[in-house]
Design a protein around this motif. Structure first.
Motif, PDB file in Angstrom:
ATOM      1  N   MET A  21       0.638  -0.794  -0.210  1.00 52.18           N
ATOM      2  CA  MET A  21       0.321   0.021   0.331  1.00 52.18           C
ATOM      3  C   MET A  21       0.788   1.479  -0.057  1.00 52.18           C
ATOM      4  SD  MET A  21      -2.201  -2.082   0.523  1.00 52.18           S
ATOM      5  CE  MET A  21      -3.820  -0.391  -0.664  1.00 52.18           C
ATOM      6  N   VAL A  22       0.200   2.312  -0.977  1.00 50.77           N
ATOM      7  CA  VAL A  22       1.024   3.463  -0.806  1.00 50.77           C
ATOM      8  C   VAL A  22       1.786   4.352   0.361  1.00 50.77           C
ATOM      9  CG1 VAL A  22       0.976   5.418  -1.606  1.00 50.77           C
ATOM     10  CG2 VAL A  22      -0.033   3.376  -3.032  1.00 50.77           C
ATOM     11  N   GLY A  23       0.275   4.534   1.339  1.00 51.46           N
ATOM     12  CA  GLY A  23       0.640   5.029   3.122  1.00 51.46           C
ATOM     13  C   GLY A  23       1.755   4.597   3.896  1.00 51.46           C
ATOM     14  N   PRO A  24       2.064   3.323   4.460  1.00 51.05           N
ATOM     15  CA  PRO A  24       3.255   3.198   4.920  1.00 51.05           C
ATOM     16  C   PRO A  24       3.846   3.405   4.009  1.00 51.05           C
ATOM     17  CG  PRO A  24       1.537   1.237   4.662  1.00 51.05           C
ATOM     18  CD  PRO A  24       0.817   1.880   3.564  1.00 51.05           C
ATOM     19  N   CYS A  25       3.941   3.171   2.869  1.00 56.56           N
ATOM     20  CA  CYS A  25       5.625   3.595   2.279  1.00 56.56           C
ATOM     21  C   CYS A  25       6.301   4.913   2.693  1.00 56.56           C
ATOM     22  CB  CYS A  25       5.749   3.064   0.578  1.00 56.56           C
ATOM     23  SG  CYS A  25       5.161   0.919   0.538  1.00 56.56           S
TER      24      CYS A  25
ATOM     25  N   LEU B 175       3.149  -3.755   8.926  1.00 59.49           N
ATOM     26  CA  LEU B 175       2.023  -3.447  10.029  1.00 59.49           C
ATOM     27  C   LEU B 175       1.154  -3.227   8.601  1.00 59.49           C
ATOM     28  CD1 LEU B 175       3.478  -4.186  13.304  1.00 59.49           C
ATOM     29  CD2 LEU B 175       1.468  -5.719  12.528  1.00 59.49           C
ATOM     30  N   GLY B 176       1.943  -1.607   8.312  1.00 55.75           N
ATOM     31  CA  GLY B 176       1.172   0.004   8.170  1.00 55.75           C
ATOM     32  C   GLY B 176       0.190  -1.143   6.591  1.00 55.75           C
ATOM     33  N   THR B 177       0.717  -1.643   5.856  1.00 53.92           N
ATOM     34  CA  THR B 177       0.312  -2.184   5.043  1.00 53.92           C
ATOM     35  C   THR B 177      -0.612  -3.096   4.884  1.00 53.92           C
ATOM     36  OG1 THR B 177       2.717  -2.491   3.846  1.00 53.92           O
ATOM     37  CG2 THR B 177       0.707  -3.891   2.645  1.00 53.92           C
ATOM     38  N   ALA B 178      -0.812  -4.449   5.933  1.00 54.18           N
ATOM     39  CA  ALA B 178      -1.809  -4.856   6.761  1.00 54.18           C
ATOM     40  C   ALA B 178      -3.352  -4.422   7.043  1.00 54.18           C
ATOM     41  CB  ALA B 178      -1.394  -6.106   7.596  1.00 54.18           C
ATOM     42  N   LEU B 179      -2.500  -3.037   8.549  1.00 53.08           N
ATOM     43  CA  LEU B 179      -3.573  -2.280   8.076  1.00 53.08           C
ATOM     44  C   LEU B 179      -4.262  -1.432   7.224  1.00 53.08           C
ATOM     45  CD1 LEU B 179      -4.924  -0.888  11.165  1.00 53.08           C
ATOM     46  CD2 LEU B 179      -3.470   0.996  10.115  1.00 53.08           C
ATOM     47  N   PHE B 180      -3.357  -0.640   6.055  1.00 53.41           N
ATOM     48  CA  PHE B 180      -4.481  -0.122   4.915  1.00 53.41           C
ATOM     49  C   PHE B 180      -5.239  -1.367   3.981  1.00 53.41           C
ATOM     50  CE2 PHE B 180      -2.342   3.236   6.600  1.00 53.41           C
ATOM     51  CZ  PHE B 180      -2.829   3.909   5.686  1.00 53.41           C
ATOM     52  N   TYR B 181      -4.436  -2.466   3.994  1.00 52.82           N
ATOM     53  CA  TYR B 181      -5.240  -3.150   3.060  1.00 52.82           C
ATOM     54  C   TYR B 181      -6.743  -3.767   3.690  1.00 52.82           C
ATOM     55  CZ  TYR B 181      -6.557  -7.739   0.400  1.00 52.82           C
ATOM     56  OH  TYR B 181      -7.205  -8.670  -0.823  1.00 52.82           O
TER      57      TYR B 181
ATOM     58  N   TYR C  77      -8.068  -3.052   6.855  1.00 54.03           N
ATOM     59  CA  TYR C  77      -8.809  -1.785   7.389  1.00 54.03           C
ATOM     60  C   TYR C  77      -8.820  -0.324   6.732  1.00 54.03           C
ATOM     61  CZ  TYR C  77      -8.684  -4.990  11.137  1.00 54.03           C
ATOM     62  OH  TYR C  77      -9.003  -6.233  11.668  1.00 54.03           O
ATOM     63  N   LYS C  78      -9.286  -0.545   5.920  1.00 56.37           N
ATOM     64  CA  LYS C  78      -9.430   0.988   4.784  1.00 56.37           C
ATOM     65  C   LYS C  78      -9.246   2.553   5.610  1.00 56.37           C
ATOM     66  CE  LYS C  78      -9.255  -1.632   0.368  1.00 56.37           C
ATOM     67  NZ  LYS C  78      -9.600  -2.916   0.191  1.00 56.37           N
ATOM     68  N   LYS C  79     -10.599   1.815   5.925  1.00 48.53           N
ATOM     69  CA  LYS C  79     -11.655   3.135   6.456  1.00 48.53           C
ATOM     70  C   LYS C  79     -11.083   3.656   7.553  1.00 48.53           C
ATOM     71  CE  LYS C  79     -16.711   1.936   3.544  1.00 48.53           C
ATOM     72  NZ  LYS C  79     -17.033   2.156   4.092  1.00 48.53           N
ATOM     73  N   LEU C  80     -10.412   2.925   8.892  1.00 48.69           N
ATOM     74  CA  LEU C  80     -10.374   2.910   9.542  1.00 48.69           C
ATOM     75  C   LEU C  80      -8.296   3.487   9.751  1.00 48.69           C
ATOM     76  CD1 LEU C  80     -11.663  -0.027  12.139  1.00 48.69           C
ATOM     77  CD2 LEU C  80     -12.288   2.582  12.342  1.00 48.69           C
ATOM     78  N   ALA C  81      -8.152   2.586   9.028  1.00 50.39           N
ATOM     79  CA  ALA C  81      -6.112   2.995   9.064  1.00 50.39           C
ATOM     80  C   ALA C  81      -5.644   3.858   9.565  1.00 50.39           C
ATOM     81  CB  ALA C  81      -5.585   2.421   7.700  1.00 50.39           C
ATOM     82  N   LEU C  82      -6.402   5.150   8.151  1.00 50.13           N
ATOM     83  CA  LEU C  82      -5.555   6.865   8.835  1.00 50.13           C
ATOM     84  C   LEU C  82      -5.902   6.962  10.064  1.00 50.13           C
ATOM     85  CD1 LEU C  82      -3.353   8.865   8.007  1.00 50.13           C
ATOM     86  CD2 LEU C  82      -5.488   9.862   6.842  1.00 50.13           C
ATOM     87  N   ARG C  83      -6.990   6.870  10.830  1.00 44.09           N
ATOM     88  CA  ARG C  83      -7.399   6.875  11.814  1.00 44.09           C
ATOM     89  C   ARG C  83      -6.519   6.444  13.118  1.00 44.09           C
ATOM     90  NH1 ARG C  83     -13.448   6.448  12.367  1.00 44.09           N
ATOM     91  NH2 ARG C  83     -13.236   5.840  10.607  1.00 44.09           N
ATOM     92  N   VAL C  84      -6.777   4.919  12.942  1.00 44.12           N
ATOM     93  CA  VAL C  84      -5.812   4.084  14.035  1.00 44.12           C
ATOM     94  C   VAL C  84      -4.305   4.934  14.164  1.00 44.12           C
ATOM     95  CG1 VAL C  84      -5.192   1.414  14.101  1.00 44.12           C
ATOM     96  CG2 VAL C  84      -7.150   2.360  13.312  1.00 44.12           C
ATOM     97  N   CYS C  85      -3.724   5.474  12.849  1.00 45.84           N
ATOM     98  CA  CYS C  85      -2.569   5.546  12.958  1.00 45.84           C
ATOM     99  C   CYS C  85      -2.180   7.048  13.816  1.00 45.84           C
ATOM    100  CB  CYS C  85      -1.574   5.917  11.598  1.00 45.84           C
ATOM    101  SG  CYS C  85      -1.827   4.430  10.359  1.00 45.84           S
ATOM    102  N   ILE C  86      -3.136   8.173  13.226  1.00 43.65           N
ATOM    103  CA  ILE C  86      -3.062   8.926  14.338  1.00 43.65           C
ATOM    104  C   ILE C  86      -3.044   9.026  15.817  1.00 43.65           C
ATOM    105  CG2 ILE C  86      -4.312  10.922  14.546  1.00 43.65           C
ATOM    106  CD1 ILE C  86      -4.891  11.424  11.389  1.00 43.65           C
ATOM    107  N   TYR C  87      -4.570   8.399  16.192  1.00 41.88           N
ATOM    108  CA  TYR C  87      -4.257   7.908  18.330  1.00 41.88           C
ATOM    109  C   TYR C  87      -3.740   7.279  17.857  1.00 41.88           C
ATOM    110  CZ  TYR C  87      -9.014   9.341  16.073  1.00 41.88           C
ATOM    111  OH  TYR C  87     -10.922  10.301  15.828  1.00 41.88           O
TER     112      TYR C  87
END
Length: 143
Positions: free
Chosen positions: A1-5, A64-70, A72-82
């Motif tokens: 996924m792009v976010g973790p990279c 872990l970030g790739t698994a999260l964004f794959y 839990y697409k809708k929650l991923a960014l909020r999980v990271c920030i929180y």
């Protein structure tokens, strides 16, 4: 996924810039129970002390970030920030009096979220992900 990279690339750029220009960014970390140390709650995750420290955080963040964004697409960014904010505040409240830097709190939070969420949701794919996280990162508990 792009976010973790992208996130790991930013960490790499920041550390490289600091290393090349011999800049010590440690003072931007979390210093527990000091008002000035609160800035570190947001900035410490971007600062690392060595190439080894950066690698030890980057590899789990990518996995872990790739698994999260794959999964839990809708929650991923909020999980990271929180996760960044929550672990930073906990460290600020209870850490030893020293500057704390790195993304280890985020790594632990992502591992914990991926592990627990799979069992709470009782979805076969997510439970398999939970078991994979335990297999790959079960040693985090002892670290």
């Amino acid at each position: 996924m792009v976010g973790p990279c992208i996130f790991v690339f930013i960490l790499l750029i920041i550390y490289s810039f600091a290393a090349i220009n011999d800049i010590k960014l440690t003072s931007w970390g979390i210093y527990p129970r000091e008002k000035n140390g609160l800035l570190g709650v947001l900035s410490s995750v971007f600062i690392h002390g060595s190439w080894k420290h950066l690698a030890n955080n980057s590899i789990p963040l990518l996995v872990l970030g790739t698994a999260l964004f794959y999964f839990y697409k809708k929650l991923a960014l909020r999980v990271c920030i929180y996760s960044i904010i929550f672990t930073g505040i906990l460290l600020w409240l209870g850490g030893r009096p020293s500057f704390h830097i790195g993304a280890s709190g985020l790594v632990y939070s992502l591992a914990c979220f991926l592990f627990l969420s799979g069992f709470i949701r009782k979805h076969n794919n997510l439970m398999a992900l939970s078991m994979t996280v335990v297999f790959l990162y079960g040693g985090l508990v002892w670290g």
